[in-house]
Write an enzyme that holds these catalytic residues in place. Structure first.
Site, short mmCIF file in Angstrom:
data_model
loop_
_atom_site.label_atom_id
_atom_site.label_comp_id
_atom_site.label_asym_id
_atom_site.label_seq_id
_atom_site.Cartn_x
_atom_site.Cartn_y
_atom_site.Cartn_z
N ARG A 59 34.40 87.01 67.59
CA ARG A 59 33.96 86.76 65.85
C ARG A 59 35.45 87.13 66.07
O ARG A 59 36.15 86.86 64.99
CB ARG A 59 32.95 86.79 65.72
CG ARG A 59 32.76 87.02 64.37
CD ARG A 59 31.75 86.63 63.60
NE ARG A 59 30.77 88.03 63.98
CZ ARG A 59 31.25 89.70 63.52
NH1 ARG A 59 32.64 89.67 62.17
NH2 ARG A 59 30.93 90.54 63.65
N TYR A 112 38.14 65.82 48.83
CA TYR A 112 36.05 65.90 50.09
C TYR A 112 34.90 66.45 48.99
O TYR A 112 34.96 67.23 49.00
CB TYR A 112 36.84 67.02 51.11
CG TYR A 112 35.87 66.66 51.85
CD1 TYR A 112 35.98 65.42 53.04
CD2 TYR A 112 34.86 67.29 52.72
CE1 TYR A 112 34.63 65.52 53.72
CE2 TYR A 112 33.72 67.72 53.28
CZ TYR A 112 33.65 66.20 54.28
OH TYR A 112 32.64 66.49 55.24
N ASP A 184 44.55 70.98 50.87
CA ASP A 184 43.81 70.85 52.25
C ASP A 184 44.95 68.72 52.74
O ASP A 184 45.05 68.80 52.32
CB ASP A 184 42.30 69.87 51.75
CG ASP A 184 42.04 69.33 52.94
OD1 ASP A 184 41.89 69.39 53.30
OD2 ASP A 184 40.62 69.51 52.14
N LYS A 209 39.09 66.08 62.04
CA LYS A 209 40.28 64.88 62.60
C LYS A 209 41.09 64.40 62.74
O LYS A 209 41.41 64.58 63.69
CB LYS A 209 40.13 64.79 60.60
CG LYS A 209 39.16 64.92 59.29
CD LYS A 209 37.87 64.58 59.61
CE LYS A 209 36.35 64.91 59.34
NZ LYS A 209 36.60 65.47 57.82
C1 LIG Z 1 36.50 66.32 56.87
C2 LIG Z 1 36.52 67.06 55.46
C3 LIG Z 1 36.40 67.98 55.62
C4 LIG Z 1 35.01 69.20 56.12
O1 LIG Z 1 35.42 69.07 57.50
P1 LIG Z 1 34.54 69.33 58.15
O2 LIG Z 1 34.89 69.71 59.07
O3 LIG Z 1 33.80 67.94 58.41
O4 LIG Z 1 33.20 70.68 58.06
C5 LIG Z 1 37.30 68.84 54.21
N1 LIG Z 1 38.22 68.38 53.63
C6 LIG Z 1 38.92 67.18 53.55
C7 LIG Z 1 40.11 65.91 53.89
C8 LIG Z 1 37.66 66.29 55.37
O5 LIG Z 1 38.72 65.00 55.68
#
Ligand SMILES: *Cc1c(COP(=O)(O)O)cnc(C)c1O
Length: 394
Positions: A59, A112, A184, A209
């Site tokens: 962790r 998001y 982000d 992603k």
């Molecule tokens: C998918 C996504 C998230 C969240 O990510 P997870 O891996 O699904 O928890 C946050 N920000 C953006 C822009 C995203 O596309």
């Protein structure tokens, strides 16, 4: 690779993990262990005191996870990175690390969905205040500044409106009031956009992603610009317990190697798909940062190295027409998520952004008829034929 900064992005992807072991393995092994033995009681004490580098417990840190973190920190031009269990774990860790009770955050209205839900429904319970505005217009941010504003949190391009926010201008505003800028960068990946170079203090990703890119794991990562902010983020992750798993890290390291060529191909495809849709009689509007018709194309050129692979559009006939389109594609996958090798189609108002109120959605520019595409690396003629046949059914 002694100094990764001497090499180009694709070379860094393939050759820089910073990992070396006694066998000279070409890839990073999976250290599937929860704990690490100490040489002696004194050795253990030094590892805990931080006077000696050494792994203690997964962790807190693990060699497979560290290899991924080092690599992403290099790609994002940051000090170091913290890998976490999901993109949402990255978002929550950032909020927890940077905001106290009574603090205020300004954020993009079209972030998001869950990034907004967790702030408005949960962090609000601990006295954190937030304002959601269209950050594509910098004046909206300036108007919301309060004496207790500590974080400006943006997503650009925004999901799913594709609105672009000027990162450099946001960094200047944040720093002028002693606040921190968080970006982000999921929609671009470090291949297309480098927020730290433009003044961001923290960058985060849903690794699920583009970075992993193969729709087989969920994960996240946070990159700190300097040691001070990185230490805060790491401590928070360790204490909240939202670490990545070594096997998950291994899969991401593997997927990451092709990030550049995956995006090159998907972007080429996206451009052709966007041109096809723009000229289609059943399309009401389309937003793709690569199109000449895209309103913020100058800002795209200024801060992005390419238009990306995400397309938003509206079909004439609203939600019903959109539903017909989604129910009639054959090859495209009707699914949320994005940034993978496979093309996906989804409807934000009933799917990713359904937990937001209709009012918040409308204010954020997410209409009922908006359809979102994430273009993959298939043969582009097949993608276009699939969409064309499904549009004919409307
Ligand atoms: C998918 C996504 C998230 C969240 O990510 P997870 O891996 O699904 O928890 C946050 N920000 C953006 C822009 C995203 O596309």
């Amino acid at each position: 690779m002694k100094n990764p900064k001497d090499y180009g992005f694709n070379s860094q992807l393939i050759h820089y993990s910073g990992h070396h072991d006694q066998y000279g393995s070409a890839t990073v092994p999976i250290y599937q262990t929860s704990t690490f033995s100490f040489e002696s009681a004194e050795d253990g004490a030094e590892c805990f005191a931080g006077t000696k580098d050494g792994y203690i417990y997964t962790r807190i840190g693990n060699p497979t996870i560290k290899a991924l973190e080092r690599q992403i920190a290099v790609l994002e031009h940051g000090y170091d990175a913290v890998a976490v269990s999901s993109g949402m774990a990255a978002v929550s860790t950032v909020y927890m690390a940077l905001l106290n009770a009574g603090d205020h955050m300004i954020s993009s209205a079209a972030v998001y969905g869950p990034s907004r839900v967790v702030m408005e429904q949960h962090f609000s319970r601990f006295g954190v205040q937030s304002s959601y505005v269209n950050t594509a217009d910098i004046e909206n941010i300036k108007k919301e500044i309060r004496p207790n504003t500590k974080v400006i949190y943006i997503e650009t391009p925004a999901n799913p409106t594709m609105d672009i926010t000027d990162i450099k201008a946001c960094a200047e505003i944040a720093h002028s009031i002693g606040a921190v800028l968080v970006v982000d960068n999921t929609f671009c990946s470090p291949y297309l956009q480098s927020p730290i170079d433009l003044g961001a203090d923290v960058v985060l990703h849903s690794i699920t992603k583009f970075i992993n890119g193969h729709a087989d794991i969920v994960g996240g990562v946070i990159i700190g610009k300097d040691k001070q902010i990185y230490d805060k983020l790491r401590t928070m992750m360790v204490n909240m317990g939202c670490n990545m798993d070594p096997h998950q890290a291994y899969l991401v390291i593997r997927g990451l190697k092709t990030l550049g060529i995956r995006i090159d191909r998907a972007q080429e495809n996206a451009m052709k798909v966007a041109e096809f849709l723009e000229n289609h009689p059943k399309i009401e509007w389309i937003k793709y940062p690569g199109l000449k018709s895209f309103a913020q194309k100058d800002l795209v050129r200024k801060q992005m190295r390419g238009p990306g692979t995400m397309i938003s559009f509206g079909v004439k006939g609203g939600l019903d027409a959109g539903r017909t389109l989604m129910n009639n594609v054959e090859m495209l996958i009707l699914a949320v998520s994005l940034g993978g090798i496979e093309s996906l189609i989804q409807h934000p108002a009933s799917m990713t952004h359904s937990k937001m109120s209709k009012d918040s959605r409308e204010k954020a520019g997410i209409g009922e008829g908006l359809v979102r595409l994430s273009i993959g690396i298939e043969n582009v003629d097949d993608i276009i034929r699939d969409l064309s046949r499904a549009l004919d059914k409307i």
